[in-house]
Design a protein around this motif. Structure first.
Motif, PDB file in Angstrom:
ATOM      1  N   TYR A  65      -0.914  -0.321  -6.137  1.00 39.78           N
ATOM      2  CA  TYR A  65      -2.056  -1.178  -5.802  1.00 39.78           C
ATOM      3  C   TYR A  65      -2.642  -0.821  -4.442  1.00 39.78           C
ATOM      4  N   LEU A  66      -1.795  -0.451  -3.485  1.00 33.75           N
ATOM      5  CA  LEU A  66      -2.304  -0.039  -2.177  1.00 33.75           C
ATOM      6  C   LEU A  66      -3.066   1.270  -2.277  1.00 33.75           C
ATOM      7  N   GLN A  67      -2.675   2.120  -3.195  1.00 32.03           N
ATOM      8  CA  GLN A  67      -3.436   3.355  -3.416  1.00 32.03           C
ATOM      9  C   GLN A  67      -4.806   3.041  -3.988  1.00 32.03           C
ATOM     10  N   VAL A  68      -4.875   2.038  -4.848  1.00 29.16           N
ATOM     11  CA  VAL A  68      -6.162   1.680  -5.459  1.00 29.16           C
ATOM     12  C   VAL A  68      -7.135   1.155  -4.406  1.00 29.16           C
ATOM     13  N   VAL A  69      -6.616   0.334  -3.463  1.00 28.91           N
ATOM     14  CA  VAL A  69      -7.493  -0.229  -2.421  1.00 28.91           C
ATOM     15  C   VAL A  69      -7.559   0.686  -1.197  1.00 28.91           C
TER      16      VAL A  69
END
Length: 335
Positions: free
Chosen positions: A173-177
């Protein structure tokens, strides 16, 4: 051809070789507690306060984490053990089951689930906290109790022991944001996720929602802006209300006034004594009302002489015939 190979019929089952078999639904949604059950556990039904139950869960999960570190287990195994512990004590009561024995059983079971098995003796030693246990009757008894508790955990959970962890989900999820390079945000979200294992949020929310909540809370603490038009967590199927509720549960851990484990176990023992006294009282009352023997029309009158002693020995016709045959043979042989 579809029927022969196996076709899925919604709501009916599976057709294999022309025969209908009932379907089996495997999903982790069945492991989530309903909203009403989360506030009505068996321990509270037995009179244990919500605060005492929460502190017991917190302290036992602390012990599982410490024991897992001493056993050099991976973090995923310790997380699985803590979640199994929470699941079991939403099926059973702290008043009726020893929390420490169940904690050891959950850690032993989780080590097998995550393919990092440990011996029962090693688990007992790290929970002992007073050096290695002697191989005496006490050790044999405790080992037997842990093995029995492990079977009880499996039975109560219906052998559904799979756990989905949000470790990898947080990184994804941190990669997505586009915040995966912020090591402080990643580490704080990871820490919040590990601390949330001491609460029951893994029993009420999906792993994806918990991952979003840990990122949400860490970003608020570090004052890091995240996309809000539209809100970033909507992309992962989470709602702001759930994120706030999970964050409050995690933050409540840090303001909880911890009592000693001995005091908590003393409260459990007091409730167990009260329940045992109530059970014995109701049992005695039931015996008085239901087990009185009727005096007439039901019980036969007692006899002064035993039936065995009163019987006469009657000679059997077969024994008399056999005696005549023997006498006839003897007479013929003498002649």
């Amino acid at each position: 051809m579809a029927a022969a190979a196996g076709a899925l019929l919604p709501g009916d089952g599976i057709v294999i070789a022309g025969k209908l078999y009932s379907g089996v639904a495997l999903t982790l949604d069945t492991c989530l507690l309903p909203h009403e059950s989360a506030h009505c556990s068996p321990s509270r039904a037995h009179g244990l306060s919500a605060r005492t139950e929460q502190q017991l869960r917190n302290r036992m999960c602390e012990m599982i984490q410490s024991a897992g570190i001493l056993l050099r287990l991976p973090q995923v195994a310790m997380a699985t053990a803590q979640i199994l512990f929470h699941r079991f004590f939403y099926c059973k009561s702290f008043v009726r089951h020893c929390a420490e024995t169940v904690a050891m059983a959950c850690l032993q079971l989780a080590s097998k689930i995550e393919e990092e098995p440990r011996r029962v003796r090693d688990v007992l030693n790290v929970f002992q906290r007073r050096g290695p246990m002697l191989l005496d009757d006490g050790y044999v008894s405790r080992k037997s109790n842990v093995i029995k508790a492990e079977r009880r955990v499996l039975k109560e959970l219906g052998f559904c022991v799979h756990v989905k962890h949000p470790h990898k989900v947080i990184v994804m999820y941190l990669q997505v944001v586009e915040c995966e390079k912020n090591t402080r945000l990643l580490q704080m979200a990871w820490n919040y996720m590990n601390d949330s294992l001491r609460t029951d949020v893994f029993l009420r929310f999906r792993a994806e929602t918990i991952a979003c909540a840990c990122i949400f809370l860490s970003a608020r603490v570090l004052q890091i802006p995240l996309p809000d038009q539209p809100p970033w967590f909507l992309l992962f199927g989470a709602s702001e209300q759930d994120l706030i509720e999970i964050s409050c549960c995690i933050l409540r851990l840090y303001t909880l006034q911890c009592e000693s484990l001995a005091a908590l176990l003393q409260q459990v023992e007091e409730m167990r004594s009260i329940l045992d006294a109530q059970y014995n009282t109701s049992k005695q009352a039931g015996l008085v009302s239901t087990t009185e023997t009727p005096t007439a029309g039901f019980s036969p009158a007692s006899k002064a002489v035993s039936p065995v002693e009163n019987q006469k020995n009657h000679e059997s016709p077969l024994s008399r015939l056999a005696l005549k045959n023997v006498c006839r043979k003897i007479t013929s042989r003498d002649g």
